[in-house]
Motif scaffolding. Structure first.
Motif, PDB file in Angstrom:
ATOM      1  N   GLN A   3       0.993  -1.098   0.131  1.00  0.00           N
ATOM      2  CA  GLN A   3       0.124   0.091   0.149  1.00  0.00           C
ATOM      3  C   GLN A   3       0.995   1.277   0.032  1.00  0.00           C
ATOM      4  N   GLU A   4       0.256   2.250  -0.452  1.00  0.00           N
ATOM      5  CA  GLU A   4       1.034   3.529  -0.521  1.00  0.00           C
ATOM      6  C   GLU A   4       1.183   4.404   0.526  1.00  0.00           C
ATOM      7  N   ARG A   5       2.288   5.019   1.002  1.00  0.00           N
ATOM      8  CA  ARG A   5       2.277   5.902   2.039  1.00  0.00           C
ATOM      9  C   ARG A   5       2.617   7.291   1.533  1.00  0.00           C
ATOM     10  N   LEU A   6       1.915   8.026   2.082  1.00  0.00           N
ATOM     11  CA  LEU A   6       1.941   9.587   1.959  1.00  0.00           C
ATOM     12  C   LEU A   6       2.007  10.545   3.140  1.00  0.00           C
ATOM     13  N   VAL A   7       3.132  11.575   2.775  1.00  0.00           N
ATOM     14  CA  VAL A   7       3.340  12.167   3.439  1.00  0.00           C
ATOM     15  C   VAL A   7       3.549  13.837   3.151  1.00  0.00           C
ATOM     16  N   GLU A   8       2.708  14.619   3.646  1.00  0.00           N
ATOM     17  CA  GLU A   8       2.471  16.006   3.032  1.00  0.00           C
ATOM     18  C   GLU A   8       3.539  16.852   3.867  1.00  0.00           C
ATOM     19  N   SER A   9       4.068  17.973   3.334  1.00  0.00           N
ATOM     20  CA  SER A   9       4.719  19.055   3.861  1.00  0.00           C
ATOM     21  C   SER A   9       4.392  20.366   3.184  1.00  0.00           C
ATOM     22  N   GLY A  10       5.003  21.313   4.019  1.00  0.00           N
ATOM     23  CA  GLY A  10       5.136  22.580   3.185  1.00  0.00           C
ATOM     24  C   GLY A  10       3.825  23.386   3.638  1.00  0.00           C
ATOM     25  N   GLY A  11       2.824  23.256   4.626  1.00  0.00           N
ATOM     26  CA  GLY A  11       2.030  24.221   5.007  1.00  0.00           C
ATOM     27  C   GLY A  11       2.814  25.283   5.676  1.00  0.00           C
ATOM     28  N   GLY A  12       1.925  26.350   6.387  1.00  0.00           N
ATOM     29  CA  GLY A  12       2.495  27.434   7.145  1.00  0.00           C
ATOM     30  C   GLY A  12       1.533  28.504   7.246  1.00  0.00           C
ATOM     31  N   LEU A  13       1.970  29.672   7.689  1.00  0.00           N
ATOM     32  CA  LEU A  13       1.091  30.686   7.855  1.00  0.00           C
ATOM     33  C   LEU A  13       1.475  31.619   6.848  1.00  0.00           C
ATOM     34  N   VAL A  14       0.760  32.345   6.005  1.00  0.00           N
ATOM     35  CA  VAL A  14       0.994  33.322   4.968  1.00  0.00           C
ATOM     36  C   VAL A  14      -0.089  34.339   5.018  1.00  0.00           C
ATOM     37  N   GLN A  15       0.302  35.526   4.503  1.00  0.00           N
ATOM     38  CA  GLN A  15      -0.810  36.433   4.346  1.00  0.00           C
ATOM     39  C   GLN A  15      -1.647  36.507   3.143  1.00  0.00           C
ATOM     40  N   ALA A  16      -2.515  37.043   3.062  1.00  0.00           N
ATOM     41  CA  ALA A  16      -3.590  36.804   1.938  1.00  0.00           C
ATOM     42  C   ALA A  16      -2.767  37.579   0.593  1.00  0.00           C
ATOM     43  N   GLY A  17      -3.065  36.811  -0.489  1.00  0.00           N
ATOM     44  CA  GLY A  17      -2.238  37.228  -1.724  1.00  0.00           C
ATOM     45  C   GLY A  17      -0.960  36.454  -1.769  1.00  0.00           C
ATOM     46  N   GLY A  18      -0.563  35.652  -0.743  1.00  0.00           N
ATOM     47  CA  GLY A  18       0.784  35.065  -0.752  1.00  0.00           C
ATOM     48  C   GLY A  18       0.737  33.692  -1.200  1.00  0.00           C
ATOM     49  N   SER A  19       1.963  32.989  -1.434  1.00  0.00           N
ATOM     50  CA  SER A  19       2.084  31.554  -2.143  1.00  0.00           C
ATOM     51  C   SER A  19       2.468  30.694  -1.144  1.00  0.00           C
ATOM     52  N   LEU A  20       2.252  29.567  -1.322  1.00  0.00           N
ATOM     53  CA  LEU A  20       2.930  28.429  -0.565  1.00  0.00           C
ATOM     54  C   LEU A  20       2.917  27.127  -1.556  1.00  0.00           C
ATOM     55  N   ARG A  21       3.848  26.236  -1.454  1.00  0.00           N
ATOM     56  CA  ARG A  21       3.800  25.021  -2.239  1.00  0.00           C
ATOM     57  C   ARG A  21       3.993  23.804  -1.272  1.00  0.00           C
ATOM     58  N   LEU A  22       2.839  22.920  -1.530  1.00  0.00           N
ATOM     59  CA  LEU A  22       2.793  21.777  -0.701  1.00  0.00           C
ATOM     60  C   LEU A  22       3.394  20.657  -1.477  1.00  0.00           C
ATOM     61  N   SER A  23       3.967  19.882  -0.702  1.00  0.00           N
ATOM     62  CA  SER A  23       4.633  18.478  -1.296  1.00  0.00           C
ATOM     63  C   SER A  23       3.767  17.385  -0.561  1.00  0.00           C
ATOM     64  N   CYS A  24       3.739  16.281  -1.453  1.00  0.00           N
ATOM     65  CA  CYS A  24       3.214  14.791  -1.101  1.00  0.00           C
ATOM     66  C   CYS A  24       4.304  14.007  -1.386  1.00  0.00           C
ATOM     67  N   ALA A  25       5.104  13.376  -0.738  1.00  0.00           N
ATOM     68  CA  ALA A  25       6.072  12.440  -0.819  1.00  0.00           C
ATOM     69  C   ALA A  25       5.099  10.886  -0.908  1.00  0.00           C
ATOM     70  N   VAL A  26       5.226  10.135  -2.031  1.00  0.00           N
ATOM     71  CA  VAL A  26       4.643   9.081  -2.269  1.00  0.00           C
ATOM     72  C   VAL A  26       5.734   7.818  -1.919  1.00  0.00           C
ATOM     73  N   SER A  27       5.615   6.782  -1.119  1.00  0.00           N
ATOM     74  CA  SER A  27       6.182   5.693  -1.079  1.00  0.00           C
ATOM     75  C   SER A  27       5.618   4.627  -0.920  1.00  0.00           C
ATOM     76  N   GLY A  28       6.144   3.199  -1.007  1.00  0.00           N
ATOM     77  CA  GLY A  28       5.475   1.858  -0.936  1.00  0.00           C
ATOM     78  C   GLY A  28       5.198   1.527  -2.232  1.00  0.00           C
ATOM     79  N   ASP A  29       4.269   0.548  -2.465  1.00  0.00           N
ATOM     80  CA  ASP A  29       3.905   0.120  -3.577  1.00  0.00           C
ATOM     81  C   ASP A  29       2.934   0.876  -4.535  1.00  0.00           C
ATOM     82  N   THR A  30       3.454   1.595  -5.783  1.00  0.00           N
ATOM     83  CA  THR A  30       2.764   2.408  -6.637  1.00  0.00           C
ATOM     84  C   THR A  30       2.378   1.860  -7.773  1.00  0.00           C
ATOM     85  N   LEU A  31       2.730   0.540  -8.052  1.00  0.00           N
ATOM     86  CA  LEU A  31       2.257   0.095  -9.327  1.00  0.00           C
ATOM     87  C   LEU A  31       0.529  -0.044  -9.716  1.00  0.00           C
ATOM     88  N   GLN A  32      -0.267   0.196  -8.662  1.00  0.00           N
ATOM     89  CA  GLN A  32      -1.637   0.224  -9.058  1.00  0.00           C
ATOM     90  C   GLN A  32      -2.045   1.570  -8.892  1.00  0.00           C
TER      91      GLN A  32
END
Length: 121
Positions: A1-30
């Motif tokens: 089964q896949e394992r998912l780990v998110e990162s990149g969240g935080g506090l930002v002012q309106a109009g700003g930008s953020l980039r979230l990441s999701c690292a995928v590990s484990g069995d990804t064939l399906q």
């Protein structure tokens, strides 16, 4: 089964930008598709954006079209899915979750732990 780990969240002012990441590990064939969902306090989890795992198709919620972009590294290498969020609004404040759907599944069945995004006005 896949394992998912998110990162990149935080506090930002309106109009700003953020980039979230999701690292995928484990069995990804399906794996068939990856997506970002979000859940604001007191509300149900809602769809934000999705992409196919091996193809180039993407889809977005109307509320984020033109502001958010989902992308991924080569799934045969680093296996990371991103959500670039621009022109953030206070109503984008939520816990953002990465989800995975395997072939023949009707729903996203694997989830990460979530990452908090807070947009101040």
């Amino acid at each position: 089964q896949e394992r998912l780990v998110e990162s990149g969240g935080g506090l930002v002012q309106a109009g700003g930008s953020l980039r979230l990441s999701c690292a995928v590990s484990g069995d990804t064939l399906q794996l068939y598709a990856m997506a970002w969902f979000r859940q604001a306090s007191g509300k149900e989890r809602e769809f934000v954006a999705a992409c196919t795992w091996l193809g180039s198709a993407t889809s977005y919620a109307d509320s984020v079209k033109g502001r958010f972009t989902i992308s991924k590294d080569n799934p045969r290498h680093t296996r990371t899915v991103y959500l670039q969020m621009n022109s953030l609004k206070p109503e984008d404040t939520a816990v953002y979750y990465c989800g995975a759907k395997v072939r023949k599944a009707s729903e996203f069945g694997s989830w990460g732990q979530g990452t908090q995004v807070t947009v101040s006005s």
